[in-house]
Write an enzyme that holds these catalytic residues in place. Structure first.
Site, PDB file in Angstrom:
ATOM      1  N   ASP A 159      -0.345  -4.670  -0.551  1.00 30.27           N
ATOM      2  CA  ASP A 159      -0.199  -6.287  -1.110  1.00 30.27           C
ATOM      3  C   ASP A 159       0.626  -6.165  -2.397  1.00 30.27           C
ATOM      4  OD1 ASP A 159      -1.145  -8.674  -1.756  1.00 30.27           O
ATOM      5  OD2 ASP A 159      -2.375  -7.911  -3.491  1.00 30.27           O
ATOM      6  N   ASP A 175       1.374  -8.884  -5.380  1.00 29.98           N
ATOM      7  CA  ASP A 175       0.795  -9.268  -6.743  1.00 29.98           C
ATOM      8  C   ASP A 175      -0.473  -8.517  -7.073  1.00 29.98           C
ATOM      9  OD1 ASP A 175       2.408 -11.774  -7.545  1.00 29.98           O
ATOM     10  OD2 ASP A 175       1.679 -12.590  -5.679  1.00 29.98           O
ATOM     11  N   ASP A 216      -5.611  -5.762  -4.506  1.00 25.24           N
ATOM     12  CA  ASP A 216      -6.298  -5.976  -5.609  1.00 25.24           C
ATOM     13  C   ASP A 216      -7.515  -7.194  -5.460  1.00 25.24           C
ATOM     14  OD1 ASP A 216      -4.571  -8.211  -5.520  1.00 25.24           O
ATOM     15  OD2 ASP A 216      -4.632  -8.293  -7.535  1.00 25.24           O
TER      16      ASP A 216
HETATM   17 MG   LIG Z   1      -2.841  -9.304  -4.986  1.00 29.01          MG
END
Ligand SMILES: [Mg+2]
Length: 261
Positions: free
Chosen positions: A10, A12, A208
């Site tokens: 991922d 961000d 995250d």
């Molecule tokens: Mg993310």
């Protein structure tokens, strides 16, 4: 036993926050490439094109080809093209509009009878008027499509509302759910697995967010790694029933995971 061949990151909260790369992101990716792992980047963030993400990563010293970058904007464009949806009312930013345009989809901001679908992503200039226009188009019969439903995403020093918060406002007005292209929907993941010709059991997702990255990986039967550098903290993690295969405080720690060696 064959191990992990593909590592899907991922962006961000994993590789960077805003314009700041997270510590050791570059080194970790280079080490994995040296181990012979394939690398893919998968983001729900629809605000930029694949080429803009490539440049953003390059500014951080991270080499990636546009073919290694998979975004919800690009995936949405592919989805519309496949289903012959030709005209979209878009609530979103330039990157999303560009990806749709490249796929031959006409982009508009006003509802008319020939609008096939309403595509919603993060739009930092979202307002009540845009909400009304999108609502009207769907009421007239356009398909309701969400690039992603991420409620938040991490910036340099804070967490801000994401595209999912905009989708939710439209969803609450309409009283129904959109069709979702981004994670945790398996749509983009299938495109990645086809691209690399790799089975899910040989891939891992590093993310995250529990409700997107980890959720998608788990549903697909992939290994999952949660990084605590984005929107999820240890308290959130303790309160979730579906735990990732590994949890790391920073990206570099994934190099120590035995099954990733
Ligand atoms: Mg993310």
């Amino acid at each position: 036993m064959e191990g992990i061949k593909l590592v899907i990151f991922d962006l961000d909260g994993v590789i960077y926050r805003g314009n700041f790369p997270l510590p050791k992101a570059k080194e970790t990716i280079e080490s994995l490439r040296q181990r012979g792992k394939f690398i893919a980047f998968l983001t729900n963030n629809s605000t930029m094109t694949r080429f803009q993400y490539k440049r953003k990563l390059a500014h951080m010293g991270i080499k990636a080809s546009a073919e290694e970058i998979f975004t919800s904007a690009w995936g949405t464009a592919l989805y519309l093209k496949d289903r012959n949806l030709k005209k979209a009312l878009v609530v979103g930013e330039k990157g999303l509009k560009k990806e749709l345009g490249w796929a031959g989809i006409e982009v508009t901001s006003s509802p008319s009878e020939d609008v096939d679908c309403v595509v919603v992503g993060l739009d930092r200039k979202f307002n009540y008027k845009k909400l009304c226009l999108a609502f009207e188009a769907i009421k007239q019969g356009a398909l309701f499509i969400a690039t992603n439903k991420d409620y938040t995403f991490p910036m340099e020093n804070k967490i801000v509302p994401g595209g999912g918060a905009i989708v939710a406002s439209l969803q609450s007005a309409l009283g129904r759910e959109p069709l979702l292209i981004g994670k945790p929907s398996p749509f983009l993941l299938r495109l990645i697995m086809e691209h690399y010709h790799i089975e899910e059991k040989h891939a891992v997702i590093v993310g995250d967010r529990l409700d997107t990255d980890i959720e998608m990986g788990k549903k697909a039967g992939m290994k999952t790694i949660l990084v605590l550098t984005g929107v999820t903290n240890e308290k959130d993690l303790a309160n979730t029933p579906s735990q990732p295969d590994a949890v790391v405080r920073n990206l570099e720690e994934i190099l120590e995971i035995e099954w990733l060696k």
